[in-house]
Enzyme design. Sequence first.
Site, mmCIF file in Angstrom:
data_model
loop_
_atom_site.group_PDB
_atom_site.id
_atom_site.type_symbol
_atom_site.label_atom_id
_atom_site.label_comp_id
_atom_site.label_asym_id
_atom_site.label_seq_id
_atom_site.Cartn_x
_atom_site.Cartn_y
_atom_site.Cartn_z
ATOM 1 C CG HIS A 1 81.602 54.341 33.220
ATOM 2 N ND1 HIS A 1 81.243 53.932 31.373
ATOM 3 C CD2 HIS A 1 81.291 55.369 33.629
ATOM 4 C CE1 HIS A 1 80.589 55.302 31.617
ATOM 5 N NE2 HIS A 1 80.616 56.047 32.492
ATOM 6 C CB THR B 1 88.680 54.458 22.214
ATOM 7 O OG1 THR B 1 88.548 53.695 23.158
ATOM 8 C CG2 THR B 1 90.041 56.017 21.899
ATOM 9 C CD GLU B 2 82.472 55.889 23.957
ATOM 10 O OE1 GLU B 2 84.022 56.424 23.484
ATOM 11 O OE2 GLU B 2 81.728 56.160 24.903
ATOM 12 C CG ASP C 1 84.672 52.872 30.928
ATOM 13 O OD1 ASP C 1 83.402 52.620 31.038
ATOM 14 O OD2 ASP C 1 84.771 54.098 30.583
ATOM 15 C CD1 TRP D 1 82.834 64.792 33.271
ATOM 16 C CD2 TRP D 1 82.125 65.091 31.899
ATOM 17 N NE1 TRP D 1 82.000 64.676 33.946
ATOM 18 C CE2 TRP D 1 81.367 64.588 32.896
ATOM 19 C CE3 TRP D 1 81.158 64.774 30.609
ATOM 20 C CZ2 TRP D 1 80.017 63.586 32.597
ATOM 21 C CZ3 TRP D 1 80.103 64.079 30.151
ATOM 22 C CH2 TRP D 1 78.971 63.856 32.107
ATOM 23 C CE1 TYR E 1 85.144 65.628 27.889
ATOM 24 C CE2 TYR E 1 83.928 63.987 27.072
ATOM 25 C CZ TYR E 1 84.588 64.402 27.959
ATOM 26 O OH TYR E 1 84.381 64.371 29.697
ATOM 27 C CG PHE E 2 90.712 66.679 21.136
ATOM 28 C CD1 PHE E 2 89.811 67.899 20.948
ATOM 29 C CD2 PHE E 2 91.869 66.805 21.182
ATOM 30 C CE1 PHE E 2 90.092 68.483 21.131
ATOM 31 C CE2 PHE E 2 92.305 68.253 21.695
ATOM 32 C CZ PHE E 2 91.435 69.502 21.799
ATOM 33 C CD GLU F 1 79.133 59.487 31.464
ATOM 34 O OE1 GLU F 1 78.098 59.940 30.882
ATOM 35 O OE2 GLU F 1 79.195 58.336 30.987
HETATM 36 C C1 ACM Z 1 82.826 61.719 31.070
HETATM 37 O O1 ACM Z 1 82.724 61.969 29.929
HETATM 38 N N1 ACM Z 1 81.755 60.885 31.110
HETATM 39 C C2 ACM Z 1 84.128 61.697 31.861
#
Ligand code: ACM
Length: 531
Positions: A275, A483-484, A202, A406, A431-432, A340
């Site tokens: 990304h 994991t941002e 990423d 997603w 989305y945990f 994205e």
């Molecule tokens: C995503 O959350 N952009 C796959």
Amino acid sequence: MKHLKTLILVLLAAALSYSCQKSNPITVIPEPVECSPKHGNFNINAKTYVCFENISGEDHEFMKLINHSYRDFFKLTPSLGDKTSCKKNYILFEINEKRDEAIGDEGYTLNVTPRHIIAKANTSAGLYYAFQTILQMTYPDKTAKSKKTTVPCAKIVDYPRFAYRGAHLDVSRHFFNVKFVKEYIDLMATYKLNKFHWHLTDDHGWRIQIDKYPELTRKGAWRPQRDTWDTLHPVLPEEPMTYGGFYTKDQIREIVEYAAARHIDVIPEIEIPGHCSAILAAYPQYACDNYPYTVAVGPYWPPKAIMCAGNDDVITFYKDVLSEVAELFPYPYIHIGGDEAFNDNWQVCPKCQQRIADKGLADEMALQQWLMNQLEKHLKDLGKKAIIWDDIVSDDMVNMSTIMCWQGPKAAKTAAKHGNDVIMCPTTHCYFNFYQRDPKEEKQLCMEGLITLEKAYEFDPMPKGLSEKYQKHILGGQCNLWTEFINTPEQARYMIYPRICALAESVWTAQDHKDWKKFQDKVAMHTAFRK
Ligand code: ACM
Ligand code: ZN
């Protein structure tokens, strides 16, 4: 005579108390298909035999693992044997001689009586899940700090609702070492999840050794250490690149093998074509422009970095990378991203516009389709198949990859009707990295959005209203851990557990068999055991 009477009475009383011992509650997650509790318990002790029947060839790995996990878990060394050694006080793991169609490839049956535990399955995966169930059946006793380990008597028939039961881990935004990745895999195995989606690349770091492109890990895996993720400021020339890391090929093989022993397939993700700041920091010639890209630090949104789809060297780069990736991962699927991909640069790039003209493409979205199709063909030549995020889904899509949804059920339904297989991980439930409670009460900084345990538990991978004809395309679901804001293993554990239990029950157990009240009680028990 009097003595005999007394003896008989004593024996009767003993037998009665033996068979009517109060059993522990059965608190297995995910909830089994059928579970009939019986009176009494099976006691695991130093004399308990562990026997295997019809285990052959590579399934010997299964025996080794059971032996090892048993020692680890019960702190006991089992006496090993085959069916002939099993007289009493034994746990038998047996592969069915004749396939039991009712339980499929991953199901099992379990019969726990005071004399024995008999686990049967069609495959070693089924037996492995039976073992996980046995371990969980002992949890309450563990909390009582008792040395003796009791398994409540029961008859269980169990098999999963979905074949794809996954968990994702982003190791780019923050890097997690081999030890933690194995711990994550262990957690997945406990809850009968079977697909590990490893987000390896990423903007914030490239994490996989690629021999042909050494700069990817020499430069692309490192960025400055910053205390917070809150503010973005450009990387300064004098800042040392001290944060990061990557997995060597040997480490990747080690993890793949570790996961395989636990019946978990590893799906690597190479994010294409957006990304990609980490790639462009290492190989700036693959960009559309001359911007001085660096490995991203902190919030980077919208991510402008995109690989130049008009540059033939970029296509070669991706093909080379995917070839090396394909060699490392035996599972047939490779995730090639596709989410994205902000294509502003493509709109003004002469090479990208030339490609659009040469190929007679409608627009930049079609250019992305074209690029992904080139790489899907390459994967096909390597004997592999692609998974792509649902950003690519449209009514006129030409793509036959498996779609990872997603963004919600709408794209899933379109893809399924188009004939594509689908994996569900909607932001609404899976989305945990989102908050799990009111942000005001939360100690951990999270991505905005709220998924309580109850919300996670409501997840049904089958999109509402999808007609029966297309339902076979919904392979299952997974949770995602971006994991941002998750810097450490401790934070990752906190974010994933217990919501992973909710996900596991949602992908294994039939929707109408789920029970929120009972689930909460089970989670309380599991949490006490983990402490
Ligand atoms: C995503 O959350 N952009 C796959
Ligand atoms: Zn370009």
